[in-house]
Design a protein around this motif. Structure first.
Motif, PDB file in Angstrom:
ATOM      1  N   PRO A   1     -12.145   1.481  -5.603  1.00  0.00           N
ATOM      2  CA  PRO A   1     -12.691   0.809  -4.413  1.00  0.00           C
ATOM      3  C   PRO A   1     -11.564   0.281  -3.521  1.00  0.00           C
ATOM      4  O   PRO A   1     -10.628  -0.351  -3.994  1.00  0.00           O
ATOM      5  CB  PRO A   1     -13.514  -0.343  -5.009  1.00  0.00           C
ATOM      6  CG  PRO A   1     -13.914   0.156  -6.362  1.00  0.00           C
ATOM      7  CD  PRO A   1     -12.757   0.973  -6.859  1.00  0.00           C
ATOM      8  N   GLY A   2     -11.665   0.569  -2.244  1.00  0.00           N
ATOM      9  CA  GLY A   2     -10.623   0.169  -1.308  1.00  0.00           C
ATOM     10  C   GLY A   2      -9.658   1.284  -0.965  1.00  0.00           C
ATOM     11  O   GLY A   2      -8.979   1.232   0.064  1.00  0.00           O
ATOM     12  N   ASP A   3      -9.573   2.311  -1.816  1.00  0.00           N
ATOM     13  CA  ASP A   3      -8.745   3.478  -1.500  1.00  0.00           C
ATOM     14  C   ASP A   3      -9.471   4.368  -0.493  1.00  0.00           C
ATOM     15  O   ASP A   3     -10.685   4.280  -0.326  1.00  0.00           O
ATOM     16  CB  ASP A   3      -8.435   4.279  -2.761  1.00  0.00           C
ATOM     17  CG  ASP A   3      -7.524   3.533  -3.717  1.00  0.00           C
ATOM     18  OD1 ASP A   3      -6.863   2.576  -3.279  1.00  0.00           O
ATOM     19  OD2 ASP A   3      -7.478   3.904  -4.911  1.00  0.00           O
ATOM     20  N   CYS A   4      -8.728   5.242   0.155  1.00  0.00           N
ATOM     21  CA  CYS A   4      -9.316   6.059   1.220  1.00  0.00           C
ATOM     22  C   CYS A   4      -8.752   7.474   1.184  1.00  0.00           C
ATOM     23  O   CYS A   4      -7.545   7.666   1.018  1.00  0.00           O
ATOM     24  CB  CYS A   4      -9.022   5.414   2.574  1.00  0.00           C
ATOM     25  SG  CYS A   4      -9.813   6.212   3.980  1.00  0.00           S
ATOM     26  N   TYR A   5      -9.635   8.456   1.323  1.00  0.00           N
ATOM     27  CA  TYR A   5      -9.237   9.863   1.416  1.00  0.00           C
ATOM     28  C   TYR A   5      -9.720  10.396   2.769  1.00  0.00           C
ATOM     29  O   TYR A   5     -10.899  10.329   3.082  1.00  0.00           O
ATOM     30  CB  TYR A   5      -9.837  10.677   0.265  1.00  0.00           C
ATOM     31  CG  TYR A   5      -9.336  12.101   0.196  1.00  0.00           C
ATOM     32  CD1 TYR A   5      -9.867  13.090   1.036  1.00  0.00           C
ATOM     33  CD2 TYR A   5      -8.342  12.469  -0.705  1.00  0.00           C
ATOM     34  CE1 TYR A   5      -9.405  14.396   0.974  1.00  0.00           C
ATOM     35  CE2 TYR A   5      -7.880  13.777  -0.770  1.00  0.00           C
ATOM     36  CZ  TYR A   5      -8.406  14.729   0.065  1.00  0.00           C
ATOM     37  OH  TYR A   5      -7.941  16.019   0.014  1.00  0.00           O
TER      38      TYR A   5
ATOM     39  N   ASP B   1      -4.352  -1.947   8.402  1.00  0.00           N
ATOM     40  CA  ASP B   1      -5.006  -3.145   8.940  1.00  0.00           C
ATOM     41  C   ASP B   1      -6.079  -3.676   7.997  1.00  0.00           C
ATOM     42  O   ASP B   1      -6.431  -4.865   8.055  1.00  0.00           O
ATOM     43  CB  ASP B   1      -5.630  -2.835  10.305  1.00  0.00           C
ATOM     44  CG  ASP B   1      -4.579  -2.667  11.391  1.00  0.00           C
ATOM     45  OD1 ASP B   1      -3.421  -3.064  11.155  1.00  0.00           O
ATOM     46  OD2 ASP B   1      -4.910  -2.125  12.465  1.00  0.00           O
ATOM     47  N   MET B   2      -6.614  -2.814   7.125  1.00  0.00           N
ATOM     48  CA  MET B   2      -7.645  -3.241   6.182  1.00  0.00           C
ATOM     49  C   MET B   2      -7.068  -3.737   4.854  1.00  0.00           C
ATOM     50  O   MET B   2      -7.783  -4.341   4.051  1.00  0.00           O
ATOM     51  CB  MET B   2      -8.623  -2.092   5.903  1.00  0.00           C
ATOM     52  CG  MET B   2      -9.482  -1.699   7.075  1.00  0.00           C
ATOM     53  SD  MET B   2     -10.790  -0.542   6.600  1.00  0.00           S
ATOM     54  CE  MET B   2      -9.816   0.870   6.043  1.00  0.00           C
TER      55      MET B   2
ATOM     56  N   SER C   1       0.848  -1.191   0.000  1.00  0.00           N
ATOM     57  CA  SER C   1       0.000   0.000   0.000  1.00  0.00           C
ATOM     58  C   SER C   1       0.882   1.238   0.000  1.00  0.00           C
ATOM     59  O   SER C   1       2.091   1.167   0.237  1.00  0.00           O
ATOM     60  CB  SER C   1      -0.923   0.024   1.225  1.00  0.00           C
ATOM     61  OG  SER C   1      -0.185   0.330   2.405  1.00  0.00           O
ATOM     62  N   VAL C   2       0.251   2.392  -0.261  1.00  0.00           N
ATOM     63  CA  VAL C   2       0.945   3.676  -0.197  1.00  0.00           C
ATOM     64  C   VAL C   2       0.079   4.639   0.605  1.00  0.00           C
ATOM     65  O   VAL C   2      -1.106   4.813   0.310  1.00  0.00           O
ATOM     66  CB  VAL C   2       1.209   4.271  -1.595  1.00  0.00           C
ATOM     67  CG1 VAL C   2       2.018   5.558  -1.469  1.00  0.00           C
ATOM     68  CG2 VAL C   2       1.930   3.278  -2.494  1.00  0.00           C
TER      69      VAL C   2
END
Length: 255
Positions: free
Chosen positions: A200-204, A231-232, A90-91
Motif C-alpha cells: 500500500p502506497g507504492d505505485c506502478y 508529493d504524496m 522513496s525510490v
C-alpha cells in the motif's frame, strides 16, 4: 521551505543525455543531484562497492533523499534502499523489472551470441527498438552511445562479469515504478511480477507510447509522474524529528 532532495543514481554516464531533460524538469521543483559512477574497466567492481560509495553521499545529506534511477541504476538504487532505508524517503524506478538480470545489455549479449552480425549492426537495430525516433542520424548516435556504455560503464555480464545481481522484492521504502508499454526489454509480464512486491502506497505506472528509454522522448510526462509520487510521500524528516522528540520525552520521564 527547503526543496525535497532527489539523488539521480547514474551508473551508465554514457547514456545520461537520454535522461537529462527529465532531470532538468524535476529540478524546477526539487533539488536534484546527479550521482555518477565511473571506474577503470580493469578494476574489480560489484554492487557492494557501489553501495558503499553511494552511502557516503546519502548520509552527507541534511535530510532523507528520494532516489531515482533507470535500468540497472534503478535496480542498484532499490537494493541500496533495502539495505540502508534510514536516509531514503522513496525510490523511483524507470524501466526496471523485479528480475534484475533483465537489462537492455542482456538482450544485446543474447543477440550478439546468436546472430552472425557485427556489433554495429546489432546496436543499430537495438537503437530503433529502445528509443522512439525516426531520424536516422539520431539512431546512429544512440548506437554509438550504447557501444560506449558497453565499453566503459557498469554493465551486468561484462565489466561486472557473471555475478548475479539480487532480484528486487518488497522493501519498506515507498516505491514508484514507471515502465513503457512498448518496451521490449521490460515486457508486459513485468507488472505481474511487480504486483507480488508492491505494498500500500507504492505505485506502478505505464507510459503508453514509451519504449525502454522513454525519459528521452516522454520527459515531461515522466517528470510529472515522479513529482506526483514524491508529493504524496510522507515527510520522513518530520517523522524522524517526531520520533526523536518522543524519545527525549521518554528519557526525561524516567530520568
Amino acid at each position: 521551505m527547503e526543496k525535497s532532495k532527489i539523488v539521480w543514481v547514474d551508473l551508465q554516464p554514457s547514456l545520461y543525455c537520454l535522461f537529462k531533460r527529465t532531470a532538468q524538469a524535476l529540478s524546477q521543483q526539487y533539488g536534484v543531484k546527479r550521482w555518477s559512477f565511473e571506474h577503470d574497466p580493469d578494476e574489480s567492481c560489484d554492487v557492494d562497492i557501489i553501495h558503499a560509495l553511494l552511502k557516503q553521499t546519502v548520509e552527507d545529506s541534511s535530510e532523507p533523499v528520494h532516489l531515482v534511477g533507470h535500468g540497472i541504476s534503478g535496480s542498484v538504487a532499490y537494493l541500496y534502499a533495502k539495505k540502508y532505508p534510514q536516509n531514503v524517503s522513496s525510490v523511483s524506478l524507470l524501466s526496471v523489472d523485479s528480475q534484475s538480470s533483465n537489462q537492455w545489455t542482456s538482450h544485446y549479449q543474447a543477440m550478439r551470441s546468436q546472430l552472425p552480425c557485427s556489433r554495429f549492426h546489432i546496436l543499430n537495430h537495438l537503437s530503433r527498438l529502445l528509443i522512439d525516433t525516426h531520424a536516422d542520424h539520431v539512431q546512429i548516435i544512440i548506437a554509438r552511445l550504447l557501444a560506449k556504455c558497453l565499453d566503459n560503464d557498469f554493465v551486468n555480464g561484462s565489466i561486472v562479469g557473471h555475478t548475479q545481481i539480487e532480484n528486487l522484492d518488497q522493501i519498506k521504502i515507498p516505491i514508484l515504478v514507471i515502465n513503457g508499454s512498448k518496451d521490449f526489454v521490460i515486457d508486459q509480464c513485468s507488472y505481474k511480477r511487480w504486483q507480488q512486491h508492491l505494498k500500500p502506497g507504492d505505485c506502478y505506472q505505464r507510459i503508453s507510447s514509451g519504449r525502454h528509454f522513454f525519459p528521452f522522448s516522454e520527459w515531461n510526462q515522466t517528470a510529472k509522474m515522479i513529482e506526483s509520487f514524491i508529493d504524496m510521500v510522507p515527510n520522513k524528516s518530520s517523522e524522524l524529528a517526531s520520533e526523536n522528540i518522543q524519545d527525549l520525552s521518554i528519557i526525561k520521564r524516567f530520568s
